[in-house]
Design a protein around this motif. Structure first.
Motif, mmCIF file in Angstrom:
data_model
loop_
_atom_site.group_PDB
_atom_site.id
_atom_site.type_symbol
_atom_site.label_atom_id
_atom_site.label_comp_id
_atom_site.label_asym_id
_atom_site.label_seq_id
_atom_site.Cartn_x
_atom_site.Cartn_y
_atom_site.Cartn_z
ATOM 1 N N THR A 170 -4.223 11.732 14.454
ATOM 2 C CA THR A 170 -5.227 12.050 13.441
ATOM 3 C C THR A 170 -5.836 10.731 12.962
ATOM 4 O O THR A 170 -5.388 9.646 13.347
ATOM 5 C CB THR A 170 -4.617 12.779 12.223
ATOM 6 N N ASP A 171 -6.808 10.825 12.097
ATOM 7 C CA ASP A 171 -7.409 9.606 11.549
ATOM 8 C C ASP A 171 -6.428 8.806 10.699
ATOM 9 O O ASP A 171 -6.646 7.622 10.428
ATOM 10 C CB ASP A 171 -8.638 9.957 10.689
ATOM 11 N N SER A 172 -5.326 9.449 10.266
ATOM 12 C CA SER A 172 -4.337 8.781 9.410
ATOM 13 C C SER A 172 -3.186 8.145 10.193
ATOM 14 O O SER A 172 -2.364 7.438 9.604
ATOM 15 C CB SER A 172 -3.763 9.784 8.405
ATOM 16 N N THR A 173 -3.107 8.380 11.490
ATOM 17 C CA THR A 173 -1.994 7.854 12.282
ATOM 18 C C THR A 173 -1.988 6.331 12.283
ATOM 19 O O THR A 173 -3.035 5.697 12.451
ATOM 20 C CB THR A 173 -2.095 8.343 13.737
ATOM 21 N N LEU A 174 -0.811 5.752 12.105
ATOM 22 C CA LEU A 174 -0.653 4.302 12.201
ATOM 23 C C LEU A 174 -0.613 3.927 13.683
ATOM 24 O O LEU A 174 0.254 4.403 14.412
ATOM 25 C CB LEU A 174 0.626 3.858 11.496
ATOM 26 N N THR A 175 -1.505 3.067 14.117
ATOM 27 C CA THR A 175 -1.610 2.775 15.550
ATOM 28 C C THR A 175 -1.392 1.311 15.894
ATOM 29 O O THR A 175 -1.583 0.905 17.040
ATOM 30 C CB THR A 175 -2.982 3.210 16.083
ATOM 31 N N THR A 176 -1.000 0.496 14.912
ATOM 32 C CA THR A 176 -0.701 -0.911 15.185
ATOM 33 C C THR A 176 0.689 -1.252 14.657
ATOM 34 O O THR A 176 1.152 -0.657 13.682
ATOM 35 C CB THR A 176 -1.722 -1.851 14.529
ATOM 36 N N GLU A 177 1.315 -2.232 15.304
ATOM 37 C CA GLU A 177 2.643 -2.645 14.866
ATOM 38 C C GLU A 177 2.604 -3.162 13.433
ATOM 39 O O GLU A 177 3.496 -2.874 12.632
ATOM 40 C CB GLU A 177 3.194 -3.730 15.794
ATOM 41 N N SER A 178 1.587 -3.944 13.103
ATOM 42 C CA SER A 178 1.530 -4.531 11.758
ATOM 43 C C SER A 178 1.431 -3.443 10.694
ATOM 44 O O SER A 178 2.087 -3.529 9.641
ATOM 45 C CB SER A 178 0.352 -5.494 11.647
ATOM 46 N N ALA A 179 0.618 -2.420 10.947
ATOM 47 C CA ALA A 179 0.488 -1.333 9.977
ATOM 48 C C ALA A 179 1.802 -0.578 9.836
ATOM 49 O O ALA A 179 2.212 -0.216 8.721
ATOM 50 C CB ALA A 179 -0.627 -0.387 10.396
ATOM 51 N N LEU A 180 2.474 -0.350 10.947
ATOM 52 C CA LEU A 180 3.750 0.369 10.899
ATOM 53 C C LEU A 180 4.798 -0.443 10.151
ATOM 54 O O LEU A 180 5.522 0.088 9.290
ATOM 55 C CB LEU A 180 4.235 0.677 12.314
ATOM 56 N N LEU A 181 4.903 -1.728 10.462
ATOM 57 C CA LEU A 181 5.917 -2.563 9.810
ATOM 58 C C LEU A 181 5.652 -2.668 8.312
ATOM 59 O O LEU A 181 6.597 -2.671 7.506
ATOM 60 C CB LEU A 181 5.948 -3.949 10.453
ATOM 61 N N THR A 182 4.395 -2.741 7.917
ATOM 62 C CA THR A 182 4.057 -2.752 6.490
ATOM 63 C C THR A 182 4.492 -1.459 5.827
ATOM 64 O O THR A 182 5.058 -1.451 4.724
ATOM 65 C CB THR A 182 2.548 -2.952 6.301
ATOM 66 N N ASP A 183 4.238 -0.334 6.506
ATOM 67 C CA ASP A 183 4.638 0.971 5.982
ATOM 68 C C ASP A 183 6.160 1.064 5.864
ATOM 69 O O ASP A 183 6.688 1.593 4.870
ATOM 70 C CB ASP A 183 4.112 2.073 6.905
ATOM 71 N N LEU A 184 6.874 0.554 6.848
ATOM 72 C CA LEU A 184 8.340 0.617 6.815
ATOM 73 C C LEU A 184 8.906 -0.232 5.679
ATOM 74 O O LEU A 184 9.886 0.152 5.037
ATOM 75 C CB LEU A 184 8.924 0.183 8.158
ATOM 76 N N ARG A 185 8.296 -1.389 5.432
ATOM 77 C CA ARG A 185 8.764 -2.224 4.315
ATOM 78 C C ARG A 185 8.571 -1.491 2.992
ATOM 79 O O ARG A 185 9.455 -1.507 2.122
ATOM 80 C CB ARG A 185 8.022 -3.566 4.309
ATOM 81 N N ALA A 186 7.418 -0.843 2.824
ATOM 82 C CA ALA A 186 7.174 -0.083 1.601
ATOM 83 C C ALA A 186 8.148 1.077 1.482
ATOM 84 O O ALA A 186 8.638 1.391 0.382
ATOM 85 C CB ALA A 186 5.736 0.435 1.592
ATOM 86 N N SER A 187 8.475 1.694 2.604
ATOM 87 C CA SER A 187 9.408 2.821 2.600
ATOM 88 C C SER A 187 10.807 2.382 2.176
ATOM 89 O O SER A 187 11.491 3.083 1.425
ATOM 90 C CB SER A 187 9.464 3.459 3.993
ATOM 91 N N ARG A 188 11.230 1.213 2.662
ATOM 92 C CA ARG A 188 12.557 0.714 2.275
ATOM 93 C C ARG A 188 12.611 0.449 0.777
ATOM 94 O O ARG A 188 13.628 0.719 0.133
ATOM 95 C CB ARG A 188 12.881 -0.563 3.055
ATOM 96 N N ARG A 189 11.538 -0.094 0.226
ATOM 97 C CA ARG A 189 11.522 -0.406 -1.210
ATOM 98 C C ARG A 189 11.618 0.858 -2.055
ATOM 99 O O ARG A 189 12.342 0.892 -3.047
ATOM 100 C CB ARG A 189 10.256 -1.183 -1.573
ATOM 101 N N ARG A 190 10.891 1.894 -1.666
ATOM 102 C CA ARG A 190 10.874 3.095 -2.498
ATOM 103 C C ARG A 190 11.967 4.092 -2.133
ATOM 104 O O ARG A 190 12.229 5.020 -2.891
ATOM 105 C CB ARG A 190 9.500 3.764 -2.417
ATOM 106 N N GLY A 191 12.582 3.940 -0.951
ATOM 107 C CA GLY A 191 13.710 4.790 -0.577
ATOM 108 C C GLY A 191 13.361 6.060 0.170
ATOM 109 O O GLY A 191 14.228 6.894 0.411
#
Length: 258
Positions: A170-191
């Motif tokens: 979809t238009d919202s899919t993360l398609t780059t490593e940098s975007a995914l890694l940024t998302d994962l870091r935010a996910s770890r912070r918020r749980g």
């Protein structure tokens, strides 16, 4: 630090050490040398070599052409046999999660480079999400997949997504490593992780990793984005955290490391 191994009869100690070798192979970012495995498992190289030879002969490890080691295909058979039992064990927890959130509850595990759904309890709503048990999806575009990736070392994540690719759904899919890694870091912070229409337009999924599970595992709820709103997130995350803690107990969390 590695495990603190209690004084056990030699046969029991050998079993413990064999599993430490398997876990060291699983944690390695790629194929590993005997020295790599010995260091990760905190065992003598000679002991590690003997255990690897035995595990290789049984199919639970394999040796590559350049004399490195990796997990073997026999583990796939064990995992496939364990999955139905995990689904049975998780059933009551998923039912309680569905009652608490009124959204479809899912349990998924890392299966090679993909994420496999192993159990689900459908929402009571007429408009609901449904994913058949056994379906395997790419982890970069699913809530459970990103929750599992968030528990892995960054190098393992990047190597995994380079093998699978990061196609756009979809238009919202993360398609780059940098975007995914940024998302994962935010996910770890918020749980928790969010799939906000990344797999399917209009569908939202909130997921939490199951701590200490025998294989990387996550639990989630999924439903229409209109129902899983930002206002409902705190209650949903609380219910997911409770479910994840209970699943950790039921599925048999791995021994704590010192």
């Amino acid at each position: 630090m590695g495990w603190v191994v209690p004084q056990e009869p030699s046969g029991v100690q050998s079993v413990v050490r064999a599993f430490r070798v398997l876990e060291a192979l699983a944690d390695a970012p790629g194929d590993a040398t005997v020295a790599d495995v010995a260091s990760r498992a905190e065992l003598a190289p000679s002991t590690t070599h003997r255990l690897l030879a035995t595990l290789t002969s049984l199919g639970y490890a394999r040796q590559t052409d350049d004399r490195r080691y990796a997990l073997g295909p026999a583990l796939i058979t064990l995992g496939s046999r364990a999955t139905p039992q995990a689904a049975v064990i998780a059933g009551p927890v998923l039912e309680e999660l569905e009652r608490a959130t009124e959204e479809t509850a899912n349990l998924a595990v890392l299966d090679g480079d993909l994420v496999a759904y192993v159990a689900q309890r459908a929402s009571r709503h007429h408009m609901r999400m449904f994913t058949e048990a056994g379906r395997r999806v790419l982890p970069h575009a699913s809530g459970v997949g990103k929750a599992i990736l968030a528990t892995l070392p960054q190098q393992r994540v990047t190597e995994l997504v380079r093998r699978t690719g990061m196609p756009r759904f979809t238009d919202s899919t993360l398609t780059t490593e940098s975007a995914l890694l940024t998302d994962l870091r935010a996910s770890r912070r918020r749980g928790f992780t969010i799939d906000d229409g990344e797999q399917e337009v209009g569908v939202r999924c909130i997921a939490v990793a199951v701590p200490g599970a025998p294989v990387p595992t996550a639990v989630s709820i999924s439903g229409p984005a209109a129902r899983i709103s930002d206002a409902s997130l705190p209650a949903a995350v609380e219910a997911l955290a409770t479910a994840a803690a209970r699943l950790s107990e039921l599925l048999g969390a791995s021994p704590s490391r010192a």
